[in-house]
Enzyme design. Structure first.
Site, PDB file in Angstrom:
ATOM      1  N   ASP A  40      49.836  -7.895  52.708  1.00  0.00           N
ATOM      2  CA  ASP A  40      49.864  -8.817  51.578  1.00  0.00           C
ATOM      3  C   ASP A  40      49.923 -10.268  52.064  1.00  0.00           C
ATOM      4  O   ASP A  40      49.455 -10.576  53.159  1.00  0.00           O
ATOM      5  CB  ASP A  40      51.038  -8.469  50.661  1.00  0.00           C
ATOM      6  CG  ASP A  40      52.377  -8.396  51.411  1.00  0.00           C
ATOM      7  OD1 ASP A  40      52.512  -9.055  52.465  1.00  0.00           O
ATOM      8  OD2 ASP A  40      53.292  -7.691  50.939  1.00  0.00           O
ATOM      9  N   SER A  41      50.536 -11.146  51.280  1.00  0.00           N
ATOM     10  CA  SER A  41      50.556 -12.568  51.626  1.00  0.00           C
ATOM     11  C   SER A  41      51.324 -12.861  52.906  1.00  0.00           C
ATOM     12  O   SER A  41      51.133 -13.921  53.516  1.00  0.00           O
ATOM     13  CB  SER A  41      51.162 -13.386  50.478  1.00  0.00           C
ATOM     14  OG  SER A  41      52.469 -12.940  50.175  1.00  0.00           O
ATOM     15  N   SER A  42      52.183 -11.946  53.333  1.00  0.00           N
ATOM     16  CA  SER A  42      52.931 -12.169  54.560  1.00  0.00           C
ATOM     17  C   SER A  42      52.022 -12.197  55.784  1.00  0.00           C
ATOM     18  O   SER A  42      52.408 -12.722  56.835  1.00  0.00           O
ATOM     19  CB  SER A  42      54.004 -11.090  54.741  1.00  0.00           C
ATOM     20  OG  SER A  42      53.421  -9.797  54.814  1.00  0.00           O
TER      21      SER A  42
END
Length: 382
Positions: A40-42
């Site tokens: 994801d955005s991580s």
């Protein structure tokens, strides 16, 4: 008022565009030829920049994202003020910073590539919930689709380098998987039907099963060195703390991540049986974040809940960082570059480059509190 998610910029992957900083050499002598990231955005290095019709649910390719390291006028799409965790893992391995799979014209996958997509998860219901909440106005690349993209990369590597070389690269590469929070937020916490069907413990068992399926899929394609990240205490993020008395952590939300991590040892044991030639490492961002937030001064952090960039209480509005008016004037609050080292969070949910660097160092060479059954450095040497 402009929504920054509507804006997109192309960026040039060159030392010049990164303030004349050279990319790390890939000739470092490490036994790891490539790095592949999923999630994801991580760990999204810019894939969501290229989701246009409909646009991505979340983007970070606008000012002031990336200002601390990358060209501040051409943000790459990383959800931070600079480098994210996967960048520091790449640095430690002597590999180039990953480029997004969806970047037009990019096809040299010999050192790796990033598939992660901000807003995504493991579970099909996460996509369904996102569609329902926003009436199909946004999209993300969920984990099954990221795996399909990896299969395309494998086919390209075989076509360009042959089967034997490709098998060697894939067998010695490191695969980094970082996802799950959006599944809990969108598929479980925002879905009354799912909550009626499953307790959080039962749901996390399903989520762990999806993680296992992802590892098995990579194993079937030749992956042997696989890292699976745990969740952070999401309840301590500005978006959650802003809703709590005294801006304390939302312990109920954070507990999801702790319980998720507690299921990793049993998962690794099962994977030792189903994937006998693979080594699966679990990283533990939960305890690091919890310690940094509760004992911030020991690390030099004085702003544990207030985001550096954003609007609203604690600068916690999810669309706040980077928002501008019709004339292009910023409407958001922004700490200075001299102050950002005191902040744990860059925006409503994502850590600063400084915290990402700390995570990278502890996961790569730290002890068993942060990575099990070994750290990423030990995994690299297998």
């Amino acid at each position: 008022m402009h929504d920054p998610s509507e804006r997109t910029f192309e960026y040039v992957l060159s030392g010049k565009s990164f303030h004349n900083r050279s990319w790390p050499s890939s000739d470092s002598g490490w036994p790891v030829p490539a790095l592949f990231s999923f999630g994801d955005s991580s760990s999204d290095v810019g894939n969501n920049n290229y989701l246009l019709d409909p646009p991505a649910l979340s983007r970070a390719n606008f000012i002031p994202y990336g200002r601390a390291f990358f060209n501040p006028q051409n943000p790459t799409g990383r959800a931070s003020d600079g480098r994210i965790l996967i960048d520091f893992i790449a640095e430690h391995l002597g590999l180039p910073y990953l480029r997004p799979f969806l970047e037009p014209g990019f096809a040299d996958y010999s050192k790796g590539v990033g598939f992660a997509s901000a807003g995504s998860g493991f579970m099909p219901g996460t996509l369904t919930s996102i569609d329902a909440i926003w009436n199909g106005s946004y999209q993300v690349i969920n984990m099954p689709e990221q795996l399909d993209q990896f299969r395309l990369v494998k086919a390209s590597l075989i076509a360009n380098n042959g089967t034997a070389i490709t098998e060697h690269v894939l067998g010695n590469a490191i695969y980094y998987i970082s996802s799950g929070t959006n599944d809990v937020v969108f598929d479980y916490d925002s879905n009354a039907t799912v909550r009626e069907l499953y307790t959080i413990d039962q749901y996390l068992d399903l989520l762990i099963e999806a993680v296992e399926d992802t590892v098995k899929a990579l194993y079937e394609e030749g992956g042997r060195k696989i890292v699976v990240s745990g969740m952070t205490p999401y309840g301590c993020s500005p978006s959650q703390a802003a809703t709590m008395p005294g801006f304390a952590c939302n312990d109920t939300t954070s507990e999801f991540g702790k319980l998720f991590g507690s299921k990793f040892p049993a998962m690794r044991h099962r994977l030792q049986i189903s994937c006998p030639f693979a080594t699966v490492v679990n990283t533990n961002p939960y305890d690091i974040f919890e310690d940094v937030i509760k004992n911030g001064s020991a690390y030099g952090y004085t702003k544990q809940s207030l985001a550096c960039c954003g609007i609203g209480t604690l600068n916690s509005d999810a669309a706040g960082c980077g928002i501008i008016d019709e004339s292009g004037n910023p409407l958001y609050n922004l700490c200075t570059q001299g102050e950002v080292r005191e902040y744990v969070f860059w925006d409503f949910a994502h850590p600063t480059e400084s915290v990402n660097q700390l995570l990278g160092e502890l996961f790569f060479s730290g002890d068993g509190r942060w990575s099990a059954p070994m750290n990423v450095e030990a995994l690299a040497h297998l």
